[in-house]
Write an enzyme that holds these catalytic residues in place. Structure first.
Site, mmCIF file in Angstrom:
data_model
loop_
_atom_site.group_PDB
_atom_site.id
_atom_site.type_symbol
_atom_site.label_atom_id
_atom_site.label_comp_id
_atom_site.label_asym_id
_atom_site.label_seq_id
_atom_site.Cartn_x
_atom_site.Cartn_y
_atom_site.Cartn_z
ATOM 1 N N CYS A 85 0.839 -1.199 0.000
ATOM 2 C CA CYS A 85 0.000 0.000 0.000
ATOM 3 C C CYS A 85 0.879 1.256 0.000
ATOM 4 O O CYS A 85 1.532 1.533 -0.995
ATOM 5 C CB CYS A 85 -0.987 -0.044 1.165
ATOM 6 S SG CYS A 85 -2.377 1.110 0.973
ATOM 7 N N HIS A 202 -3.497 -5.601 1.072
ATOM 8 C CA HIS A 202 -2.828 -5.820 2.357
ATOM 9 C C HIS A 202 -2.778 -7.304 2.732
ATOM 10 O O HIS A 202 -3.702 -7.813 3.382
ATOM 11 C CB HIS A 202 -3.571 -5.071 3.462
ATOM 12 C CG HIS A 202 -3.380 -3.594 3.442
ATOM 13 N ND1 HIS A 202 -2.393 -2.971 4.175
ATOM 14 C CD2 HIS A 202 -4.043 -2.612 2.779
ATOM 15 C CE1 HIS A 202 -2.454 -1.667 3.979
ATOM 16 N NE2 HIS A 202 -3.450 -1.417 3.131
ATOM 17 N N GLU A 204 -1.050 -8.680 5.002
ATOM 18 C CA GLU A 204 -0.969 -8.830 6.462
ATOM 19 C C GLU A 204 -2.350 -8.811 7.102
ATOM 20 O O GLU A 204 -2.520 -9.298 8.232
ATOM 21 C CB GLU A 204 -0.068 -7.734 7.070
ATOM 22 C CG GLU A 204 -0.671 -6.361 7.228
ATOM 23 C CD GLU A 204 -0.731 -5.552 5.940
ATOM 24 O OE1 GLU A 204 -1.147 -4.370 6.000
ATOM 25 O OE2 GLU A 204 -0.390 -6.090 4.860
#
Length: 229
Positions: A85, A202, A204
């Site tokens: 990002c 994302h 994560e």
């Protein structure tokens, strides 16, 4: 293995990255950008957020932090680098990868789950998947539209450096499945080395089972793939 997660003023996904990597058994630590890279760094994450409030352009100010010269040198030495990002924006601004990320076609902040199709499964970041696999990974950005000149885009594509494209749940790459207007529905790309990657979604946030999807785990396991190569 110790993955350094570089924290800039305005980063807000650095703790998420450390938590997700730790969940996978990968040693990770947050490091303030002014402190430079620790000597034991074997991997680097440029995390999401809004470094320096996205002034000038998203990622432009963080890209000029002295630590980024260290990141570039590490990348040239084969140390795996993943920009997510805002980290992807920083990576492009620094020249780690081709292209740039700019304002979404909607001119709005987009925060939603997106489907990604694996375009190249022969990289450290995608080795856990098969080409054509469809992943569900969240996005959260206002400047996520990938742009690049036509000639450079064609070279990027022909060299297999497009990692992911936005698609629908069935893997169809369509305009309707493109949340931000990215050229060619591109969601993530490789640098000159396949050990360097940037992506808008994302991973994560799609690693811990409690968050509803673990589809992003394979991306983060790219750090293991490089160390075991």
């Amino acid at each position: 293995m110790t993955v350094t997660v570089v924290q800039f003023g305005g980063s807000n996904c650095d703790r998420d990255a450390v938590g997700a990597l730790s969940h996978l058994g990968i040693d990770a630590e947050r490091v303030w950008h002014e402190d430079g890279l620790p000597e034991d760094t074997t991997g680097i994450v440029l995390p999401g957020g809004f470094s320096y409030g996205d002034y000038l352009r998203a990622g432009a100010m963080a890209a000029r932090s002295p630590v980024m010269a260290e990141v570039r040198a590490a990348a040239e030495d084969g140390v795996p680098v993943l920009g997510v990002c805002n980290g992807a924006q920083i990576g492009c601004e620094t020249g780690l990868t081709d292209g740039a990320f700019t304002t979404n076609a909607s001119a709005r902040f987009q925060c939603e789950n997106a489907y990604l199709r694996v375009e190249n499964a022969d990289t450290p970041w995608t080795r856990a998947y098969d080409e054509g696999d469809v992943l569900s990974v969240p996005i959260a950005h206002g400047e996520g539209r990938f742009e690049i000149g036509e000639e450079r885009y064609e070279r990027l594509d022909s060299e297999g450096r497009v990692l992911f494209r936005y698609c629908d749940a069935d893997g169809n790459v369509t305009d309707d499945a493109n949340p931000n207007g990215s050229r060619g529905n591109v969601a993530g790309v490789l640098g000159e080395r396949d050990t360097v990657a940037v992506l808008m979604p994302h991973p994560e946030r799609a690693t811990l089972p409690d968050l509803g999807s673990t589809d992003g785990q394979g991306v983060l396991r790219g750090f293991e793939a490089v160390s075991n190569a």
